[in-house]
Design a protein around this motif. Structure first.
Motif, PDB file in Angstrom:
ATOM      1  N   LYS A  24      72.092   6.919  24.214  1.00 37.17           N
ATOM      2  CA  LYS A  24      72.515   7.032  22.760  1.00 37.17           C
ATOM      3  C   LYS A  24      73.195   6.315  21.394  1.00 37.17           C
ATOM      4  CE  LYS A  24      76.469   9.261  25.946  1.00 37.17           C
ATOM      5  NZ  LYS A  24      77.506   9.916  26.915  1.00 37.17           N
ATOM      6  N   ALA A  25      72.511   4.680  21.985  1.00 38.00           N
ATOM      7  CA  ALA A  25      72.627   4.249  20.802  1.00 38.00           C
ATOM      8  C   ALA A  25      72.059   4.149  20.503  1.00 38.00           C
ATOM      9  CB  ALA A  25      73.946   3.053  21.752  1.00 38.00           C
ATOM     10  N   LYS A  26      70.770   4.714  20.266  1.00 39.65           N
ATOM     11  CA  LYS A  26      69.611   5.284  19.726  1.00 39.65           C
ATOM     12  C   LYS A  26      68.859   3.960  18.908  1.00 39.65           C
ATOM     13  CE  LYS A  26      70.396   9.505  19.044  1.00 39.65           C
ATOM     14  NZ  LYS A  26      69.780  10.549  20.031  1.00 39.65           N
ATOM     15  N   ASN A  27      68.555   2.605  20.231  1.00 46.60           N
ATOM     16  CA  ASN A  27      67.708   1.193  19.527  1.00 46.60           C
ATOM     17  C   ASN A  27      66.985   1.562  20.138  1.00 46.60           C
ATOM     18  OD1 ASN A  27      70.923  -0.476  18.666  1.00 46.60           O
ATOM     19  ND2 ASN A  27      71.278   0.109  20.440  1.00 46.60           N
ATOM     20  N   THR A  28      66.001   0.742  19.460  1.00 49.91           N
ATOM     21  CA  THR A  28      64.736   0.037  19.211  1.00 49.91           C
ATOM     22  C   THR A  28      64.033  -0.811  20.509  1.00 49.91           C
ATOM     23  OG1 THR A  28      64.426   1.224  17.041  1.00 49.91           O
ATOM     24  CG2 THR A  28      64.103   2.823  18.167  1.00 49.91           C
ATOM     25  N   THR A  29      64.943  -1.769  21.007  1.00 49.79           N
ATOM     26  CA  THR A  29      64.593  -3.010  20.729  1.00 49.79           C
ATOM     27  C   THR A  29      65.317  -3.924  22.478  1.00 49.79           C
ATOM     28  OG1 THR A  29      66.447  -4.005  19.821  1.00 49.79           O
ATOM     29  CG2 THR A  29      64.437  -3.662  18.552  1.00 49.79           C
ATOM     30  N   CYS A  30      65.245  -4.769  22.541  1.00 54.25           N
ATOM     31  CA  CYS A  30      65.219  -4.700  23.984  1.00 54.25           C
ATOM     32  C   CYS A  30      66.706  -6.224  24.005  1.00 54.25           C
ATOM     33  CB  CYS A  30      64.601  -5.952  24.893  1.00 54.25           C
ATOM     34  SG  CYS A  30      65.378  -6.383  26.367  1.00 54.25           S
ATOM     35  N   PRO A  31      67.492  -5.446  24.172  1.00 54.07           N
ATOM     36  CA  PRO A  31      68.486  -6.499  24.487  1.00 54.07           C
ATOM     37  C   PRO A  31      68.857  -8.005  24.452  1.00 54.07           C
ATOM     38  CG  PRO A  31      69.537  -4.575  25.185  1.00 54.07           C
ATOM     39  CD  PRO A  31      67.816  -4.718  25.491  1.00 54.07           C
ATOM     40  N   ALA A  32      67.870  -7.970  25.222  1.00 51.26           N
ATOM     41  CA  ALA A  32      67.968  -9.537  25.620  1.00 51.26           C
ATOM     42  C   ALA A  32      66.971  -9.934  24.874  1.00 51.26           C
ATOM     43  CB  ALA A  32      67.366  -9.955  26.778  1.00 51.26           C
ATOM     44  N   THR A  33      65.457  -9.885  24.623  1.00 56.54           N
ATOM     45  CA  THR A  33      64.555 -10.612  23.791  1.00 56.54           C
ATOM     46  C   THR A  33      64.115 -10.342  22.932  1.00 56.54           C
ATOM     47  OG1 THR A  33      63.272  -8.910  24.415  1.00 56.54           O
ATOM     48  CG2 THR A  33      63.287 -11.082  25.740  1.00 56.54           C
ATOM     49  N   LYS A  34      64.832  -9.253  22.058  1.00 60.24           N
ATOM     50  CA  LYS A  34      64.838  -8.590  20.926  1.00 60.24           C
ATOM     51  C   LYS A  34      63.449  -7.986  20.510  1.00 60.24           C
ATOM     52  CE  LYS A  34      69.163  -9.153  20.409  1.00 60.24           C
ATOM     53  NZ  LYS A  34      70.044  -8.265  19.763  1.00 60.24           N
ATOM     54  N   GLN A  35      62.691  -7.727  21.776  1.00 61.40           N
ATOM     55  CA  GLN A  35      61.255  -7.179  21.177  1.00 61.40           C
ATOM     56  C   GLN A  35      61.238  -6.035  21.006  1.00 61.40           C
ATOM     57  OE1 GLN A  35      60.107  -9.533  24.766  1.00 61.40           O
ATOM     58  NE2 GLN A  35      58.251  -8.996  23.903  1.00 61.40           N
ATOM     59  N   PRO A  36      60.285  -4.821  20.584  1.00 60.23           N
ATOM     60  CA  PRO A  36      60.288  -3.823  20.332  1.00 60.23           C
ATOM     61  C   PRO A  36      60.247  -2.926  21.784  1.00 60.23           C
ATOM     62  CG  PRO A  36      59.003  -4.783  19.281  1.00 60.23           C
ATOM     63  CD  PRO A  36      59.503  -5.672  19.644  1.00 60.23           C
ATOM     64  N   LEU A  37      61.218  -1.744  21.938  1.00 60.88           N
ATOM     65  CA  LEU A  37      61.294  -1.243  23.122  1.00 60.88           C
ATOM     66  C   LEU A  37      60.862   0.715  22.780  1.00 60.88           C
ATOM     67  CD1 LEU A  37      61.698  -1.463  26.091  1.00 60.88           C
ATOM     68  CD2 LEU A  37      64.035  -1.722  26.345  1.00 60.88           C
TER      69      LEU A  37
END
Length: 772
Positions: A24-37
């Motif tokens: 839904k939020a269209k994010n592409t990183t891990c919330p905790a590590t900020k690594q690509p997801l």
């Protein structure tokens, strides 16, 4: 965590939270590590954490913590494909659709899986099949699934648009929900449709959408319907279909219901597109609340709404501004609201557009008291009440009644039984009291206004002015009184001031000494002062006629002023002559002395002021058709002066007036001879065709017709060819400039076809335009 899952970065989250983050939020990183997801990465169930949490819940049950059930395994693509196969079985169809609907509503992962399995395409095909077979079983569920995805599969397929149009016309159980879903799906399809699809839309679509908005679908459904219309508006064919389906009326009705901000913006956006064509404007004007509701939304909704509303009013005033429409705009407060736009903090381009609308019709609106309070935001300094019981500021209502020559109340539009203005002392004292209370805010208390002058005071001043010693002092006093208000001007006229002032003008030898200036003595004749007052009195028709009736020599006196007066007096003289000759008996116009025409032409040549030049041209337009006046004007040098001025003039109205006078003068042989004698005569007349306005083009072609009919010597015909006159006439036939103008151009070209038709001076691309 009720359903812990581990991402590819090794961090565990609750399934619902991480799916919301990714899908839904269209994010592409891990919330905790900020690594690509990546959004398509797998979410692996973390059974160990899940069992630990359940165990902890059980141990703490005594503290009121419930043990949650083991979550169902997520939906997989193969399960969905099996469900799609079940849709082919009639007895399982409805049950399968409901299952898919439940799965789609559960979470983002399910919806992703459903899309990958091809359910969207299947639902589209199912709805098309329902339409083809006239069946409604399962239709609600299929539309609900499509609605949940808000996606546009198979948008290039016209059949789905036709099927959804059919759905909007159905009267079935739970039809409001069905239509809400149908119009929402349509919105998504139309948003992403290509131009060919939008160009092929059918009238039935707009009819059904407009009917649906009138039948009480939800606010969300109405917004979706408005989006469909707005996205289809850029195509002219679609606009016409909407107008024919009654869109304008329904949109105004919706807006009258005071919808929410976004809905108002959509409605005004569609109305702007529809008002770009004549039928749309006519439909808006035919609705009693059309202009009013558009006006009301300005400065009340948002910048976007202001933009659309002001552009709608611009289209109305520019292309449909009849007298009745302009009066309605005044009555419903459109003009006042536009004036308010100039006062508030809003976008500069909106202020410019509002100024343009007000400037276009300033001759109709500028004197209305309806504008005064909003355009200036002034406090009433002298409130007066008219016969209808409405109170206005004295200056504003006097301007409306006396200068504007109106006999109706601006607010109620009722006819005023009389022009009496009763001072509203109660309101004036209240305003003064309010000013005093708000002095700390910089508001100054205005003085109590002086009572208006009465007839007896004017009569006494006129009597005193007969004394040579007091004459200049009395005249200055009269000027001061006239400048105070329109009511004073009318009082002076009623007291006989016009006749007295005219008698002073007739006696041009009356001279009085003014105060000594720093540069020496400055002489002012009483006649100059009297002439200035006469003009500023803005006499009524009766008053102007009385100047000629009782002072037979008044026109001769004005002629002498034009001969010997200074530039201000000459300006007032020519302005008064213009007013007089608009009312005078045609027989008097026919017997004018040549000296008057000579002086009028001289005013034009001297260019003493813009107002004087326009008045001189208007005089020539009014005088030349009568008797031998056009010959007298030619002998006075009018043709040469006008051509010289036309060479340097680019102002539209001035050029039109000059060509109108030249047209009159070229109707006599002397006038045509003078034009042909001037080196730039034919050239400048030809140049103004298609460069100024339709009126100027018509007059210029008419002049050329007079020349070609009555003065067309071989030399003249060759000059017309060499100067490009013939080329310009051929061009007239190719553009939109009025039938009369084209007919005259054809007449000229046919008249001399033998000389001109095969000339190399005519460009090849215009040879085909030459009439046979």
């Amino acid at each position: 965590m009720k359903d812990p899952v581990t991402t590819m970065t090794g961090i565990t989250y609750d399934r619902e939270s991480i799916e919301h983050w990714l899908f839904k939020a269209k994010n592409t990183t891990c919330p905790a590590t900020k690594q690509p997801l990546p959004q398509d990465s797998d979410l692996t169930p973390n059974h160990t954490v899940h069992r630990l949490i359940q165990s902890w819940c059980s141990q703490n049950a005594s503290h009121g913590i419930d043990r949650f059930p083991t979550p169902k395994p997520p939906l997989n693509k193969f399960s969905v494909i099996n469900l799609i196969k079940d849709l082919q079985l009639p007895n399982l169809q409805l049950k399968t659709l409901r299952k898919l609907e439940v799965f789609a509503a559960e979470n983002e992962m399910n919806r992703k899986c459903i899309v990958e399995a091809g359910v969207i395409k299947t639902m589209v095909s199912f709805i098309i099949k329902c339409h083809r077979n006239g069946e409604t079983t399962g239709l609600e569920e299929a539309l609900s699934i499509l609605y949940l995805f808000q996606t546009s599969a198979a948008v290039e397929n016209d059949q789905i648009i036709d099927s959804l149009t059919w759905v909007l016309g159905l009267d079935i159980e739970n039809h409001v929900t069905v239509k809400n879903h149908a119009v929402s799906v349509l919105k998504t399809i139309i948003e992403k449709a290509s131009s060919p699809v939008l160009e092929r839309l059918k009238p039935e679509l707009f009819e059904k959408i407009i009917n649906a908005t009138a039948e009480g679908i939800s606010q969300q459904g109405i917004k979706a319907a408005l989006h469909v219309m707005l996205d289809a508006c850029p195509w002219g064919r679609n606009r016409m279909m909407m107008i024919e389906s009654g869109a304008v009326f329904q949109l105004v009705e919706l807006e009258l219901g005071s919808p929410e901000k976004k809905t108002s913006e959509l409605i005004l956006g569609i109305l702007f597109h529809l008002c770009s064509c004549a039928d749309g404007r006519a439909a808006l004007l035919s609705h009693a609340g059309g202009i009013a509701v558009v006006t009301k939304r300005i400065l009340r909704v948002s910048l976007a709404a202001d933009d659309r509303a002001i552009l709608i009013l611009s289209l109305i005033s520019k292309f449909s501004g009849t007298s009745m429409v302009l009066q309605e705009m005044l009555r419903v407060g459109t003009v006042s609201k536009l004036c308010m736009v100039l006062q508030v903090d809003c976008a500069t381009y909106l202020k410019d557009k509002a100024k343009e609308i007000l400037r276009t019709h300033s001759d109709v609106w500028k004197d209305s008291p309806c504008i005064e309070y909003f355009s200036h935001l002034d406090i009433m300094k002298d409130p007066v009440t008219v016969s209808t019981g409405i109170t206005y500021d004295r200056e504003s209502i006097e301007k409306w009644i006396f200068s504007g020559k109106n006999n109706t109340c601006p607010a109620t539009n009722q006819v005023l039984s009389n022009s009496d203005l009763t001072p509203n002392h109660t309101l004036r004292r209240l305003i003064q009291s309010w000013c005093t209370l708000n002095a700390s805010y910089g508001i100054e208390r205005f003085p109590t206004p002086k009572p208006p002058i009465n007839k007896a005071q004017i009569v006494k001043l006129l009597k005193d002015a007969k004394s040579p010693q007091l004459q200049m002092k009395c005249l200055r006093k009269l000027r001061s009184i006239a400048d105070e208000s329109e009511a004073n001007k009318r009082c002076m006229e009623a007291a006989g001031a016009a006749e007295f002032l005219a008698s002073i003008v007739n006696n041009t030898n009356t001279v009085s000494l003014q105060e000594v200036s720093e540069d020496g003595f400055e002489l002012t004749r009483a006649s100059d002062e009297a002439l200035s007052i006469l003009y500023h009195l803005h006499l009524s028709e009766t008053g102007l006629k009385s100047l000629i009736g009782k002072n037979a020599e008044f026109i001769e006196s004005l002629t002498r002023v034009l001969q010997r007066g200074h530039y201000e007096s000459r300006t007032y003289a020519v302005l008064l002559l213009k007013l007089i000759f608009e009312l005078v008996d045609p027989m008097q116009i026919s017997s004018l002395k040549p000296e008057l025409l000579v002086e009028i032409v001289q005013v034009l040549q001297d260019q003493i002021s813009f107002k004087a030049s326009k008045a001189a041209m208007q005089l020539l337009i009014n005088l030349c058709p009568r008797g031998r006046n056009r010959v007298k004007a030619v002998e006075a040098g009018a043709v040469t002066v006008l051509i010289d001025l036309l060479l340097d003039s680019s102002e539209k109205r001035v050029c039109e007036m000059m060509l109108m006078v030249l047209d009159q003068l070229c109707q006599c042989a002397d006038g045509r001879a003078e034009l042909l004698k001037h080196g730039a005569g034919l050239a400048i007349v030809s140049k103004k065709i298609l460069r100024v306005s339709n009126v100027a083009s018509e007059r210029a072609v008419k002049i050329l017709l007079s020349i070609s009919k009555f003065s067309a010597s071989p030399t003249v015909l060759q000059e017309m060819l060499q100067l490009g006159v013939v080329t310009k006439l051929c061009l007239v036939l190719q553009v939109d400039c009025g039938m009369k103008t084209k007919e005259r151009a054809i007449g000229i070209l046919k008249l001399h076809a033998r000389t001109w038709k095969n000339s190399p001076c005519i460009p090849m691309n215009l040879v085909s335009s030459y009439p046979s």
